[in-house]
Design a protein around this motif. Structure first.
Motif, PDB file in Angstrom:
ATOM      1  N   ILE A 103      34.958  36.944  38.761  1.00  0.00           N
ATOM      2  CA  ILE A 103      36.097  37.833  37.919  1.00  0.00           C
ATOM      3  C   ILE A 103      34.859  39.251  37.244  1.00  0.00           C
ATOM      4  N   ILE A 118      41.294  36.630  44.230  1.00  0.00           N
ATOM      5  CA  ILE A 118      42.901  35.751  44.147  1.00  0.00           C
ATOM      6  C   ILE A 118      43.019  34.609  44.604  1.00  0.00           C
ATOM      7  N   PHE A 178      39.557  41.522  43.266  1.00  0.00           N
ATOM      8  CA  PHE A 178      40.192  41.894  42.133  1.00  0.00           C
ATOM      9  C   PHE A 178      39.353  43.424  41.826  1.00  0.00           C
ATOM     10  N   LEU A 255      41.809  37.255  33.363  1.00  0.00           N
ATOM     11  CA  LEU A 255      42.763  37.287  34.685  1.00  0.00           C
ATOM     12  C   LEU A 255      44.291  38.685  34.904  1.00  0.00           C
ATOM     13  N   ILE A 258      43.092  41.619  34.086  1.00  0.00           N
ATOM     14  CA  ILE A 258      42.402  42.663  35.405  1.00  0.00           C
ATOM     15  C   ILE A 258      44.269  42.498  36.444  1.00  0.00           C
ATOM     16  N   ILE A 259      44.787  41.903  35.936  1.00  0.00           N
ATOM     17  CA  ILE A 259      46.160  42.169  37.520  1.00  0.00           C
ATOM     18  C   ILE A 259      47.267  43.188  36.597  1.00  0.00           C
TER      19      ILE A 259
END
Length: 334
Positions: A103, A118, A178, A255, A258-259
């Motif tokens: 992360i 990922i 990421f 997540l 981030i995504i």
């Protein structure tokens, strides 16, 4: 020369351990405080006080609960597979913690910036299913085994939806890293053009981590923890808080940030990157607790039908639509 190399190796290992502890220890504290925050938010929704006795405003209640569970007597069912009986909850605990290794909390702030981060995260998420399956099977009880099979089927089904949503992001960015995904969102966050994808991603997280209204692992008709005593259940309590509250409310929330809605800030604000990420994650976690406070539990057949008859066709449609648009307008990154 060999001695110097050995010393340098030890120093490198020590530095890596310090980096890991700097991530794991705050995360474990966040787990404890996330449980009390969730209980307080649920109490506010239900017009009651909530925990307020242990410590100021009940802030030490999670530590008191953990201590109470640890001090309970350990009882192992005589007919159980004793090795797997303990390995199942320990494995889920380990898989939950390993997910934090990739992360990026900010630019350059990651234990390991894997090029296939990922894929690593999805692999760990899939391995968590084995802990649920082993927990029901190792107890040597048909009741517990059937409950674990139902929970496993639900988790695997929605893992497909979750992976489909992430696959769309991969097709859009052309990367499994990421950091690259974050840098691609400098112009616009993905949650804006891909709002429908975010919605079924959100639903898939609810189901894949067994949160309300998909919390069949806690329903009496599907319960697979009937043979676990309090000391063994501590690991499953930690599993619930780490994978369903921590990994789900925190790791899955990070997540999501981030995504779908994260980009590196200006160089002048680089020290605030982790703070911005934390604020967006807290908003995401609030939404999950809000769903728990407002929605009733679905039946098992409704849970499976929602996945295979409703969400999966939408996911497949977007997997075809997104790359088609990118190629049609000649903006594909591949």
């Amino acid at each position: 020369m060999n001695t110097n190399n050995f010393i340098m190796t030890l120093i490198g290992v020590g530095i890596n351990l310090i980096d890991v502890l700097c991530i794991i220890l705050p995360v474990l504290l966040a787990v404890a405080f996330m449980t009390i925050i969730e209980r307080k938010q649920l109490a506010a929704h239900q017009r009651r006080v909530g925990p307020n006795t242990v410590g100021y405003y009940g802030i030490l209640q999670p530590f008191a609960d953990a201590l109470k569970l640890i001090l309970k007597e350990t009882v192992i069912p005589s007919q159980s597979n004793k090795v797997l009986f303990y390995l199942a909850p320990v494995s889920t605990l380990v898989f939950s913690l390993l997910g934090w290794g990739v992360i990026p909390f900010g630019q350059g702030l990651a234990i390991s910036d894997l090029s296939m981060g990922i894929l690593y995260t999805l692999a760990l998420s899939s391995l968590g299913v084995y802990g649920v399956l082993l927990a029901g099977w190792s107890a040597n009880s048909k009741y517990a085994f059937l409950g674990s099979l139902r929970s496993t089927a639900a988790m695997i089904s929605y893992e497909l939806i979750l992976s489909s949503a992430i696959l769309i992001i991969i097709l859009l960015t052309g990367s499994l890293n990421f950091t690259t995904i974050i840098e691609t969102q400098q112009a616009v966050w993905f949650i804006i053009p891909l709002l429908p994808v975010f919605i079924f991603y959100f639903i898939a997280i609810l189901a894949e981590t067994s949160r309300t209204p998909f919390d069949l692992q806690e329903a009496k008709d599907y319960l697979f923890l009937t043979k676990f005593d309090l000391a063994s259940f501590l690991f499953w309590f930690l599993y619930r808080t780490l994978f369903c509250t921590f990994c789900f409310l925190l790791l899955r929330g990070i997540l999501y940030s981030i995504i779908f809605n994260n980009s590196f800030v200006n160089e002048s604000l680089i020290n605030l990157q982790a703070l911005f990420l934390g604020i967006k994650t807290c908003i995401f976690c609030f939404l999950f607790v809000l769903f728990r406070a407002t929605l009733p539990r679905l039946r098992y057949d409704q849970l499976i039908d929602l996945c295979w008859l409703n969400l999966l066709p939408v996911a497949v449609a977007f997997i075809i639509l997104v790359p088609s648009i990118l190629i049609a307008f000649d903006i594909a990154p591949y």
